[in-house]
Design a protein around this motif. Structure first.
Motif, PDB file in Angstrom:
ATOM      1  N   GLN A 122      81.925  84.319  86.624  1.00 25.09           N
ATOM      2  CA  GLN A 122      82.488  84.939  87.996  1.00 25.09           C
ATOM      3  C   GLN A 122      83.218  84.017  88.780  1.00 25.09           C
ATOM      4  O   GLN A 122      84.377  84.536  89.211  1.00 25.09           O
ATOM      5  CB  GLN A 122      81.097  85.614  88.643  1.00 25.09           C
ATOM      6  CG  GLN A 122      80.591  86.547  87.995  1.00 25.09           C
ATOM      7  CD  GLN A 122      79.207  87.194  89.016  1.00 25.09           C
ATOM      8  OE1 GLN A 122      78.487  86.279  89.236  1.00 25.09           O
ATOM      9  NE2 GLN A 122      78.992  88.478  88.813  1.00 25.09           N
TER      10      GLN A 122
ATOM     11  N   SER B 255      71.882  82.568  84.104  1.00 27.90           N
ATOM     12  CA  SER B 255      72.449  82.911  85.423  1.00 27.90           C
ATOM     13  C   SER B 255      73.494  81.868  85.735  1.00 27.90           C
ATOM     14  O   SER B 255      74.354  82.135  86.278  1.00 27.90           O
ATOM     15  CB  SER B 255      71.400  82.604  86.427  1.00 27.90           C
ATOM     16  OG  SER B 255      70.516  83.692  86.466  1.00 27.90           O
TER      17      SER B 255
ATOM     18  N   CYS C 117      70.836  96.705  81.431  1.00 28.04           N
ATOM     19  CA  CYS C 117      70.844  96.690  79.908  1.00 28.04           C
ATOM     20  C   CYS C 117      69.755  97.605  79.444  1.00 28.04           C
ATOM     21  O   CYS C 117      69.981  97.957  78.125  1.00 28.04           O
ATOM     22  CB  CYS C 117      70.530  95.130  79.259  1.00 28.04           C
ATOM     23  SG  CYS C 117      71.858  93.848  79.765  1.00 28.04           S
TER      24      CYS C 117
ATOM     25  N   ASP D 119      72.353  92.919  84.858  1.00 27.60           N
ATOM     26  CA  ASP D 119      70.885  92.513  84.468  1.00 27.60           C
ATOM     27  C   ASP D 119      69.988  93.226  83.581  1.00 27.60           C
ATOM     28  O   ASP D 119      70.441  94.113  83.017  1.00 27.60           O
ATOM     29  CB  ASP D 119      70.366  92.530  85.942  1.00 27.60           C
ATOM     30  CG  ASP D 119      70.277  93.874  86.761  1.00 27.60           C
ATOM     31  OD1 ASP D 119      70.209  94.898  86.143  1.00 27.60           O
ATOM     32  OD2 ASP D 119      70.194  93.978  87.924  1.00 27.60           O
TER      33      ASP D 119
ATOM     34  N   LYS E  68      71.123  87.629  81.365  1.00 30.71           N
ATOM     35  CA  LYS E  68      72.342  88.166  82.011  1.00 30.71           C
ATOM     36  C   LYS E  68      73.465  88.523  80.901  1.00 30.71           C
ATOM     37  O   LYS E  68      73.700  87.827  79.920  1.00 30.71           O
ATOM     38  CB  LYS E  68      73.037  86.965  82.879  1.00 30.71           C
ATOM     39  CG  LYS E  68      72.189  86.577  84.106  1.00 30.71           C
ATOM     40  CD  LYS E  68      72.153  87.689  85.215  1.00 30.71           C
ATOM     41  CE  LYS E  68      71.140  87.149  86.126  1.00 30.71           C
ATOM     42  NZ  LYS E  68      70.989  88.287  87.329  1.00 30.71           N
TER      43      LYS E  68
ATOM     44  N   VAL F 261      85.204  90.226  85.598  1.00 29.89           N
ATOM     45  CA  VAL F 261      83.860  90.066  85.134  1.00 29.89           C
ATOM     46  C   VAL F 261      82.819  90.970  85.505  1.00 29.89           C
ATOM     47  O   VAL F 261      82.584  91.340  86.988  1.00 29.89           O
ATOM     48  CB  VAL F 261      83.543  88.340  85.757  1.00 29.89           C
ATOM     49  CG1 VAL F 261      82.080  87.965  85.109  1.00 29.89           C
ATOM     50  CG2 VAL F 261      84.634  87.588  84.916  1.00 29.89           C
ATOM     51  N   LYS F 262      82.192  91.246  84.564  1.00 34.42           N
ATOM     52  CA  LYS F 262      81.070  92.149  84.976  1.00 34.42           C
ATOM     53  C   LYS F 262      79.573  91.635  84.344  1.00 34.42           C
ATOM     54  O   LYS F 262      79.700  91.146  83.162  1.00 34.42           O
ATOM     55  CB  LYS F 262      81.157  93.654  84.321  1.00 34.42           C
ATOM     56  CG  LYS F 262      80.045  94.619  84.484  1.00 34.42           C
ATOM     57  CD  LYS F 262      80.298  95.819  83.832  1.00 34.42           C
ATOM     58  CE  LYS F 262      79.029  97.041  83.972  1.00 34.42           C
ATOM     59  NZ  LYS F 262      78.739  97.205  85.193  1.00 34.42           N
ATOM     60  N   VAL F 263      78.697  91.440  85.207  1.00 34.59           N
ATOM     61  CA  VAL F 263      77.372  90.814  84.714  1.00 34.59           C
ATOM     62  C   VAL F 263      76.107  91.982  84.941  1.00 34.59           C
ATOM     63  O   VAL F 263      76.214  92.303  85.931  1.00 34.59           O
ATOM     64  CB  VAL F 263      77.105  89.748  85.510  1.00 34.59           C
ATOM     65  CG1 VAL F 263      75.490  89.079  84.923  1.00 34.59           C
ATOM     66  CG2 VAL F 263      78.337  88.627  85.263  1.00 34.59           C
TER      67      VAL F 263
ATOM     68  N   ALA G 116      76.637  82.998  83.822  1.00 38.06           N
ATOM     69  CA  ALA G 116      77.273  84.281  84.528  1.00 38.06           C
ATOM     70  C   ALA G 116      77.882  83.868  85.998  1.00 38.06           C
ATOM     71  O   ALA G 116      78.909  84.486  86.210  1.00 38.06           O
ATOM     72  CB  ALA G 116      75.962  85.280  85.114  1.00 38.06           C
ATOM     73  N   ASP G 117      77.417  82.803  86.743  1.00 38.80           N
ATOM     74  CA  ASP G 117      77.954  82.256  87.691  1.00 38.80           C
ATOM     75  C   ASP G 117      79.139  81.702  87.656  1.00 38.80           C
ATOM     76  O   ASP G 117      80.288  81.548  88.132  1.00 38.80           O
ATOM     77  CB  ASP G 117      76.999  81.131  88.343  1.00 38.80           C
ATOM     78  CG  ASP G 117      77.602  80.563  89.826  1.00 38.80           C
ATOM     79  OD1 ASP G 117      77.651  81.457  90.654  1.00 38.80           O
ATOM     80  OD2 ASP G 117      77.987  79.496  89.762  1.00 38.80           O
TER      81      ASP G 117
ATOM     82  N   ILE H 251      77.190  89.200  79.959  1.00 34.18           N
ATOM     83  CA  ILE H 251      78.134  88.952  80.811  1.00 34.18           C
ATOM     84  C   ILE H 251      79.309  89.584  79.978  1.00 34.18           C
ATOM     85  O   ILE H 251      79.434  89.210  78.783  1.00 34.18           O
ATOM     86  CB  ILE H 251      78.373  87.426  80.679  1.00 34.18           C
ATOM     87  CG1 ILE H 251      77.396  86.792  81.347  1.00 34.18           C
ATOM     88  CG2 ILE H 251      79.648  86.949  81.382  1.00 34.18           C
ATOM     89  CD1 ILE H 251      77.153  85.081  80.957  1.00 34.18           C
ATOM     90  N   HIS H 252      80.412  90.303  80.463  1.00 40.58           N
ATOM     91  CA  HIS H 252      81.452  90.859  79.897  1.00 40.58           C
ATOM     92  C   HIS H 252      82.565  90.361  80.879  1.00 40.58           C
ATOM     93  O   HIS H 252      82.910  90.865  81.748  1.00 40.58           O
ATOM     94  CB  HIS H 252      81.366  92.428  80.004  1.00 40.58           C
ATOM     95  CG  HIS H 252      82.352  92.866  79.243  1.00 40.58           C
ATOM     96  ND1 HIS H 252      82.328  94.421  79.244  1.00 40.58           N
ATOM     97  CD2 HIS H 252      83.586  92.649  78.617  1.00 40.58           C
ATOM     98  CE1 HIS H 252      83.574  94.766  78.613  1.00 40.58           C
ATOM     99  NE2 HIS H 252      84.292  93.685  78.184  1.00 40.58           N
TER     100      HIS H 252
END
Length: 450
Positions: free
Chosen positions: A256, A249, A275, A271, A295, A267-269, A252-253, A297-298
């Motif tokens: 973003q 997380s 997935c 969950d 997470k 940014v795309k996350v 991911a934070d 993360i893309h």
């Protein structure tokens, strides 16, 4: 195109800054590094709270004023010494400098220094002579520069100098990174999570004047070097932080809030449920034993203009790797398995560079499958058979985490990707931006055009 932005970022100079002498502030490395953590964890300071207060500017040769010292490198010869850089002093002043050093019995051994003053044509000047040792017999005549600038930086900080001057390297962005990184790395602090802070005061403000025969080119090179230092610093800080702070997380934070707000970045996350819908069985199996949710993360960057080049970097993001039921024993360096997300740190650092450089005609993807590999009743077991998103089944014999990077490309990418695994953990921790330059250059060389 990508050659102007990534592989040869040196030639993609930042927009020229007006003015003969232009100040360059210290890199604003991705700022918060404050993210999700429990009340039991130490707070993570912002970069502004720990960033060295160093600025740099390019100035004309011979016009360095009011410096605490001017640093000059010397080569050690079999008999005597030789100045490595020319142009800062007149012939008469150079002779006076050599006479002063001969009187001081300065031998120019590697990292040997001597601080002295001489009366020059422009008044009294202070010099720091720095020995670089003997030539190493290679064709790389500039190989001494990183160690030279590092020695200058350490001495400047020790002396609490407010302004120092160095002669800039050849007009190439790579050695200019050596100038910038030497000063910033020497001033970086690492004890900011300690409950008892060091007694030493915070780094004082210092300005570095880089003397050059072409101020405009030198300013551009410093600006480009700033981008790479910033990305490398981001990677180092992420690897340095412990796993109870750097969770999936957290990453991911960070993506973003730091990367996603920049021009051209998205940014795309995803969950666990998303997935699972995509069939990412191998990835989710690694995450099953942890109470910390995974997470995916893309981060996508799209530069201006028609896209001519696509690249993708995939970073291993296991924020702690216990080994699962094949638990890593004492002596296997389990205590540093926080570095198993070093690939993710390198990829985020590379993304940080790209968002600053803003290469045109380029689409870049930065992908991190972030999770923890822990033990619980839900964890995968040796002997389990797991299905990956590409349809392949995997029998677990020992260790599973690297399987999350096993397939050539994530299913949503229409082109091949390069992966950066955990080997980069220790590299991110101790190295300069050179590693990230190689990551980006390798991606350029290896990834096919869409």
């Amino acid at each position: 195109m990508l050659r102007q932005g990534l592989k040869s970022v040196a030639s993609a100079a930042a927009q020229a800054v007006n003015g003969r002498v232009t100040a360059l502030a210290g890199p604003a490395v991705s700022g918060s590094l404050r993210a999700l953590h429990s009340a039991s964890n130490p707070a993570v300071p912002s970069h502004a709270e720990i960033q060295p207060k160093i600025t740099m500017s390019a100035v004309e040769l011979g016009e360095v004023e009011d410096a605490d010292f001017i640093a000059v490198p010397f080569l050690q010869l079999d008999e005597g010494i030789e100045m490595r850089q020319e142009g800062l002093l007149s012939a008469a002043d150079s002779t006076s400098l050599m006479v002063a050093l001969e009187a001081a019995q300065f031998k120019a051994a590697k990292e040997e220094t001597h601080l002295f003053s001489i009366l020059t044509e422009n008044g009294m000047k202070h010099f720091l002579a720095v020995g670089t040792g003997k030539e190493n017999g290679t064709d790389d005549e500039e190989e001494y520069e990183p160690e030279f600038y590092a020695t200058v930086a350490k001495n400047a900080l020790k002396m609490k100098a407010k302004k120092v001057a160095v002669v800039g390297p050849e007009m190439d962005e790579v050695p200019f990174r050596a100038v910038m990184e030497s000063f910033f790395l020497a001033a970086e602090t690492t004890g900011w999570l300690k409950s008892k802070k060091d007694d030493s005061p915070a780094p004082h403000a210092m300005h570095v004047a880089v003397a050059s025969s072409d101020v405009e080119i030198a300013t551009d090179a410093l600006k480009s070097a700033e981008h790479f230092y910033a990305g490398a610093s981001t990677a180092r800080k992420l690897v340095n932080l412990p796993s109870n702070i750097v969770s999936p997380s957290f990453l991911a934070d960070f993506a973003q809030n730091e990367l996603g707000k920049s021009k051209g970045m998205e940014v795309k996350v995803m969950d666990r449920d998303e997935c699972n819908e995509m069939g990412m069985g191998a990835y989710l199996a690694v995450a099953e034993g942890s109470s910390t949710p995974p997470k995916f993360i893309h981060v996508t960057y799209k530069g201006e203009g028609e896209i001519e080049k696509n690249i993708a970097l995939v970073g291993k993001g296991v924020t702690f790797d216990s080994g699962g039921y094949n638990l890593k024993p004492t002596g296997s360096q389990i205590e540093i398995m926080k570095m198993d997300m070093g690939g993710a740190a390198a990829v985020l650092g590379a993304a940080d560079i790209i968002r600053r450089v803003q290469p045109e005609n380029t689409e870049a993807h930065f992908i991190i499958a972030a999770c923890e590999n822990m033990i619980s009743g839900a964890a995968y077991r040796p002997g389990d058979v797991i299905r990956a998103s590409n349809g392949k089944t995997i029998e677990v014999e020992n260790h599973l985490p690297n399987c999350i990077l096993a397939q050539p490309s994530p299913p949503f990418l229409p082109f091949r990707s390069s992966d950066v695994s955990c080997v980069s953990g220790s590299l991110c921790l101790r190295s300069s931006s050179t590693f990230l330059v190689r990551v980006i250059s390798s991606a350029f060389a290896d990834v096919a055009t869409k």
